[in-house]
Write an enzyme that holds these catalytic residues in place. Structure first.
Site, short mmCIF file in Angstrom:
data_model
loop_
_atom_site.label_atom_id
_atom_site.label_comp_id
_atom_site.label_asym_id
_atom_site.label_seq_id
_atom_site.Cartn_x
_atom_site.Cartn_y
_atom_site.Cartn_z
N SER A 145 0.86 -1.19 0.00
CA SER A 145 0.00 0.00 0.00
C SER A 145 0.89 1.24 0.00
CB SER A 145 -0.89 0.01 1.24
OG SER A 145 -1.53 1.27 1.39
N TYR A 158 -1.50 -0.27 10.44
CA TYR A 158 -1.57 -0.65 9.04
C TYR A 158 -0.38 -0.09 8.26
CZ TYR A 158 -3.40 -1.14 4.29
OH TYR A 158 -3.56 -1.46 2.97
#
Length: 255
Positions: A145, A158
């Site tokens: 990501s 995250y």
């Protein structure tokens, strides 16, 4: 490169980017392993769509945070086809917590996010490595990501997990060369149910889509199919690329 008859394991492929990747690989003649943890209905729909392309499939329910489950998935794949050519590590999870809410994440939250986003990738690569090395163009694609680049995203945990995944991609690319190529893709926002569920309402989701489209340099929000095209390129086309972390986010990391 012709991947007809090859075998790819796609983690987290019941829906979204994983399903789109499985379908595009199947359309090129690659047999696919479709992995899911809970969503059997969508996984079976993905399986049927892939088989409609004329390839063989294997449906495997597995919690990829569990090392034994990862090894079982690899063993079942080899038992069916006798080979593994590609591995797409797409399983992921998060918890939506503002970065300045330091009490919003527990140690258990961090452990769970890292177990799915980092540990599972290592476990799957470890289990598949002997079989990937046995071919002539083993490929691993890790779905990371831009949060691992920009330190943004849904939570501190995250972002940290994706940063760890990017570093691990480089480490394993070095360690497993020349037989296996290991690369990562860092998407930005992708229009999937994962985002819709995480934001909590369709209204918030649509607002996020509009914001991405208005603020990204390319004024576009990626679809799963668009990002899957890059995954497939790493599998079949990037013969001399390894250790790469490619941002596929319509330029959002520049904002």
């Amino acid at each position: 490169m012709d991947i007809t008859g090859q075998v790819a394991i796609i983690m987290g492929s019941s829906s979204g980017l994983g399903a789109a990747t499985a379908l595009q690989l199947a359309a090129k003649g690659c047999n696919v392993v479709i992995n899911y943890s809970r969503n059997e209905k969508d996984a079976k729909e993905t399986q049927a769509a892939c088989e409609a392309e004329g390839v063989e499939t294997l449906l495997v329910q597995a919690d990829v945070g569990d090392d034994a489950a990862c090894r079982r998935m690899v063993a079942e794949t080899v038992a069916k086809w006798g080979r593994i050519d590609s591995l797409v590590n797409n399983a992921g999870t998060t918890k939506y917590v503002k970065h300045d809410d330091l009490e919003g994440l527990t140690p258990e939250d961090f452990e769970h996010i890292f177990r799915i986003n980092v540990f599972s990738v290592y476990q799957m690569i470890r289990a598949a490595t002997p079989h990937l090395k046995a071919g002539d163009n083993g490929s691993v694609v890790n779905i990371s990501s831009i949060a691992g680049i920009t330190a943004g995203g849904s939570s501190v945990a995250y972002a940290a997990s994706k940063g760890a995944l990017n570093v691990m991609t480089q480490s394993l690319a070095r360690a497993l060369a020349p037989e296996i190529r290991v690369n990562a893709i860092c998407p930005g926002f992708i229009g999937t149910r994962w985002w819709r569920d995480g934001l909590g309402s369709d209204e918030k989701y649509q607002a996020r889509v509009r914001s991405v489209e208005q603020n990204s340099p390319l004024q576009h929000a990626n679809t799963p199919e668009e990002v899957a095209e890059t995954v497939v390129w790493f599998v079949e086309g990037a013969r001399w690329v390894t250790g790469e972390t490619l941002l596929v986010d319509c330029g959002n990391h520049l904002v």
